[in-house]
Design an enzyme around this catalytic site. Structure first.
Site, PDB file in Angstrom:
ATOM      1  CG  ASN A  12     -27.690  49.423  26.541  1.00  0.00           C
ATOM      2  OD1 ASN A  12     -26.619  50.020  26.537  1.00  0.00           O
ATOM      3  ND2 ASN A  12     -27.968  48.482  27.419  1.00  0.00           N
ATOM      4  CG  HIS A  15     -21.769  48.300  23.848  1.00  0.00           C
ATOM      5  ND1 HIS A  15     -20.778  47.751  24.631  1.00  0.00           N
ATOM      6  CD2 HIS A  15     -22.886  47.582  24.089  1.00  0.00           C
ATOM      7  CE1 HIS A  15     -21.279  46.714  25.294  1.00  0.00           C
ATOM      8  NE2 HIS A  15     -22.556  46.591  24.985  1.00  0.00           N
ATOM      9  CG  HIS A  48     -25.349  47.413  33.035  1.00  0.00           C
ATOM     10  ND1 HIS A  48     -25.155  46.126  32.594  1.00  0.00           N
ATOM     11  CD2 HIS A  48     -25.187  47.363  34.388  1.00  0.00           C
ATOM     12  CE1 HIS A  48     -24.894  45.334  33.627  1.00  0.00           C
ATOM     13  NE2 HIS A  48     -24.887  46.073  34.720  1.00  0.00           N
ATOM     14  NE  ARG A  50     -20.510  44.636  33.485  1.00  0.00           N
ATOM     15  CZ  ARG A  50     -21.134  43.515  33.093  1.00  0.00           C
ATOM     16  NH1 ARG A  50     -22.024  43.548  32.135  1.00  0.00           N
ATOM     17  NH2 ARG A  50     -20.866  42.367  33.669  1.00  0.00           N
ATOM     18  NE  ARG A  54     -17.202  44.807  31.799  1.00  0.00           N
ATOM     19  CZ  ARG A  54     -17.650  43.541  31.721  1.00  0.00           C
ATOM     20  NH1 ARG A  54     -18.284  43.140  30.662  1.00  0.00           N
ATOM     21  NH2 ARG A  54     -17.457  42.695  32.704  1.00  0.00           N
ATOM     22  CD  GLU A  75     -29.425  47.035  31.393  1.00  0.00           C
ATOM     23  OE1 GLU A  75     -28.359  46.432  31.565  1.00  0.00           O
ATOM     24  OE2 GLU A  75     -29.987  47.116  30.306  1.00  0.00           O
ATOM     25  CB  THR A 106     -26.256  41.048  31.061  1.00  0.00           C
ATOM     26  OG1 THR A 106     -25.693  42.337  31.298  1.00  0.00           O
ATOM     27  CG2 THR A 106     -27.040  40.616  32.277  1.00  0.00           C
ATOM     28  CD  GLU A 156     -34.905  44.423  29.260  1.00  0.00           C
ATOM     29  OE1 GLU A 156     -35.122  45.470  29.904  1.00  0.00           O
ATOM     30  OE2 GLU A 156     -34.012  44.310  28.410  1.00  0.00           O
ATOM     31  CG  HIS A 199     -28.699  40.446  26.019  1.00  0.00           C
ATOM     32  ND1 HIS A 199     -27.813  39.746  25.261  1.00  0.00           N
ATOM     33  CD2 HIS A 199     -27.965  41.067  26.970  1.00  0.00           C
ATOM     34  CE1 HIS A 199     -26.593  39.915  25.749  1.00  0.00           C
ATOM     35  NE2 HIS A 199     -26.649  40.724  26.781  1.00  0.00           N
TER      36      HIS A 199
END
Ligand code: PXP
Length: 249
Positions: A12, A15, A48, A50, A54, A75, A106, A156, A199
């Protein structure tokens, strides 16, 4: 039972975009991170988009669809806007997640059981477009069975509570959460669902989850991006891959 099947690692890259956006410029570039992750052995890239944009942006998704050779796991929240974007791109997989503006990440799984009818209609066009639909849920029988009923192919399982308990040194809760993940992986697999998990996973927490034979994919981001400050992204991923393969072997 595919107990010896290679466990896929989805990286992922959200970040990388968080750091970029902190200054509003063009670097670090999430696409460059995605390509590096591919080279380091990632089996897929997760991003993801969003509602508040963000971290990942619409342009990042355009770019990922263009440059990736491994599958994109897109996502998103189950909104009309996101459905439109997913139908335009037709990524390999769409993972539906709950989204609250005020949350830092999340925080929980999607309440499929409460929103079953709407979600069944929501995912139908995504499935028709050829996307594998995955639902991010807690290790809860009711949610797993609802995900199965609405026609999702993948679930998931949210590993956040297990990882938090580990970080807090609450061994009893950690072990209880892990047991729940183990039991629910087996239950979902028995229903015919493909099981993914993710996660909050780290080098310290990944192996017990990777050892569940029903889990086919792990999606890991925040820890890997943080660790890449010290090791570099490629070596950080290589070490995660090594730990996963060791647990699986
Ligand atoms: N899987 C899902 C569905 C997620 O929402 C996230 C976080 O965006 C992850 C995996 C990765 O979690 P982490 O960044 O904590 O490794």
């Amino acid at each position: 039972m595919p107990s010896d099947a290679k466990l896929r690692l989805g990286v992922n890259i959200d970040h990388v975009a968080t750091v970029r956006n902190a200054r509003g410029g063009a670097y670090p570039d999430p696409l460059r991170a995605a390509k590096l992750a591919e080279e380091a052995g990632a089996d897929g890239i997760t991003a993801h988009l969003r509602e508040d944009r963000r971290h990942i942006s619409d342009a990042d998704i355009d770019g990922l669809m263009e440059v990736l050779t491994v599958p994109l796991n897109f996502e998103m929240a189950a909104t009309a806007e996101m459905q439109k974007i997913a139908l335009r791109h037709k990524p390999h997989a769409v993972c539906l997640v709950p989204e609250k503006r005020e949350e830092r990440t999340t925080e929980g799984g999607l309440d499929v059981a409460r929103d079953e009818n709407r979600l069944a209609h929501y995912i139908a066009p995504l499935r028709e477009a050829g996307c594998r639909v995955s639902i991010f849920i807690a290790a809860d029988k009711r949610q797993i069975e609802a995900a199965h009923r609405i026609g999702a192919e993948v679930i998931e399982l949210h590993t956040g509570a297990y990882c938090d308990a580990h970080a807090e040194g609450d061994i009893a809760t950690r072990d209880r959460e892990l047991e729940g993940l183990r039991e629910m992986s087996a239950h979902a697999h028995a229903l015919g669902l493909e099981v993914h998990a993710g996660h909050g996973l780290t080098y310290d927490t990944v192996q017990p989850v990777a050892g569940f034979p029903e889990v086919m994919e792990l999606n890991i981001g925040h820890f890997l991006i943080g660790e890449s400050i010290f090791l570099g992204l490629g070596p950080a991923i290589t070490e995660m891959r090594r730990l996963i393969d060791e647990a699986r072997g």
